[in-house]
Design an enzyme around this catalytic site. Structure first.
Site, PDB file in Angstrom:
ATOM      1  N   LYS A 103     -41.907 -45.892  -1.797  1.00  7.67           N
ATOM      2  CA  LYS A 103     -41.820 -47.193  -2.432  1.00  7.67           C
ATOM      3  C   LYS A 103     -40.836 -47.169  -3.588  1.00  7.67           C
ATOM      4  CE  LYS A 103     -46.765 -47.106  -1.748  1.00  7.67           C
ATOM      5  NZ  LYS A 103     -48.009 -46.766  -2.442  1.00  7.67           N
TER       6      LYS A 103
ATOM      7  N   GLU B 103     -32.207 -43.848  -2.167  1.00  7.52           N
ATOM      8  CA  GLU B 103     -33.377 -43.088  -2.597  1.00  7.52           C
ATOM      9  C   GLU B 103     -33.470 -43.113  -4.123  1.00  7.52           C
ATOM     10  OE1 GLU B 103     -36.182 -42.156  -2.356  1.00  7.52           O
ATOM     11  OE2 GLU B 103     -36.433 -40.214  -1.377  1.00  7.52           O
ATOM     12  N   ASP B 104     -34.675 -43.022  -4.622  1.00  3.41           N
ATOM     13  CA  ASP B 104     -34.857 -43.045  -6.079  1.00  3.41           C
ATOM     14  C   ASP B 104     -34.455 -41.722  -6.723  1.00  3.41           C
ATOM     15  OD1 ASP B 104     -36.998 -41.674  -4.927  1.00  3.41           O
ATOM     16  OD2 ASP B 104     -38.552 -42.868  -5.895  1.00  3.41           O
TER      17      ASP B 104
ATOM     18  N   ASP C 142     -35.303 -34.228  -5.493  1.00  3.87           N
ATOM     19  CA  ASP C 142     -35.926 -33.145  -6.245  1.00  3.87           C
ATOM     20  C   ASP C 142     -35.668 -31.846  -5.479  1.00  3.87           C
ATOM     21  OD1 ASP C 142     -37.586 -32.126  -8.267  1.00  3.87           O
ATOM     22  OD2 ASP C 142     -39.375 -32.375  -7.038  1.00  3.87           O
TER      23      ASP C 142
ATOM     24  N   PHE D 218     -40.550 -34.148 -15.006  1.00  5.75           N
ATOM     25  CA  PHE D 218     -41.124 -35.183 -14.142  1.00  5.75           C
ATOM     26  C   PHE D 218     -40.916 -36.535 -14.807  1.00  5.75           C
ATOM     27  CE2 PHE D 218     -44.083 -37.809 -11.870  1.00  5.75           C
ATOM     28  CZ  PHE D 218     -43.937 -37.351 -10.574  1.00  5.75           C
ATOM     29  N   VAL D 219     -40.243 -37.433 -14.100  1.00  2.00           N
ATOM     30  CA  VAL D 219     -39.902 -38.728 -14.703  1.00  2.00           C
ATOM     31  C   VAL D 219     -40.628 -39.892 -14.029  1.00  2.00           C
ATOM     32  CG1 VAL D 219     -37.657 -38.029 -15.615  1.00  2.00           C
ATOM     33  CG2 VAL D 219     -37.812 -38.852 -13.252  1.00  2.00           C
TER      34      VAL D 219
ATOM     35  N   ARG E  47     -44.439 -47.531 -12.209  1.00  2.00           N
ATOM     36  CA  ARG E  47     -43.212 -47.930 -11.508  1.00  2.00           C
ATOM     37  C   ARG E  47     -42.540 -49.104 -12.208  1.00  2.00           C
ATOM     38  NH1 ARG E  47     -43.223 -45.391  -6.435  1.00  2.00           N
ATOM     39  NH2 ARG E  47     -45.261 -45.099  -5.476  1.00  2.00           N
TER      40      ARG E  47
END
Ligand code: IMP
Ligand code: MG
Length: 174
Positions: free
Chosen positions: A35, A91-92, A95, A144-145, A157
């Protein structure tokens, strides 16, 4: 706070121009990875000057944890056939690279005319699997963001900026 709203907006406008120039004279199909990429994709799309359509895929990733399981599963497939289409995966964040390398192999097998990737964020230090990413918004450190589509346990979000997850927010969400 890692990336402010104004910086996001400026960089996304630039990406939109670069992508529009690259695909001039062609029709583009954006494939968003649900999402997290929805927010980025909606903003990026408004900077595109080429005809474009959208579709979405959902693939399993972390659940509530902050580390990749390496297991990738399609939860929702594309609605349309991508054969002979110019496909851009949106894509966001990249990683480990496991999710995207799986997705690229999967979409390649459907014979698109071209297949490229645009990711808002990348954490190069975490890469386990090489992925050929054509457009990147920002390289970020190994933290971690959250925000601008990125979640922790499905929360945060809606933050308009990208921030580093703090212990207080972890406690609030769990
Ligand atoms: P990869 O398979 O390890 O590259 O993981 C990619 C996916 O993990 C992304 O699409 C995100 O959904 C999630 N992810 C990775 N890092 C973060 C982060 O820092 N914050 C939120 N989600 C993340
Ligand atoms: Mg994702």
């Amino acid at each position: 706070m890692l990336i402010e709203e104004t910086a996001l907006r400026a960089r996304i406008a630039e990406l939109g121009q670069e992508i529009s120039a690259e695909y001039a004279g062609r029709e583009l199909l954006l494939v968003g990875v649900l999402k997290g990429a929805v927010f980025f994709m909606a903003d990026l799309m408004r900077h595109l000057t080429v005809p474009c359509e959208v579709d979405f895929m959902a693939i399993s990733s972390y659940g509530a944890a902050t580390d990749s399981s390496g297991v990738v599963r399609i939860l929702k497939d594309l609605d349309i056939n991508i054969e002979d289409r110019h496909v851009l995966i949106v894509e966001d964040i990249i990683d480990s690279g496991l999710t995207l390398s799986y997705l690229v192999r999967n979409l390649e097998s459907r014979s698109p005319a071209t297949l490229e990737i645009c990711a808002l964020l990348t954490k190069p230090e975490r890469r386990e699997q090489d992925v050929d990413v054509r457009w990147i918004g920002f390289e970020i450190p190994n933290r971690f963001v959250i925000g601008y589509g990125l979640d922790f346990a499905e929360r945060y979000r809606n933050l308009p900026y990208v921030g580093v997850l703090s212990d207080e927010l972890v406690a609030e969400a769990t």
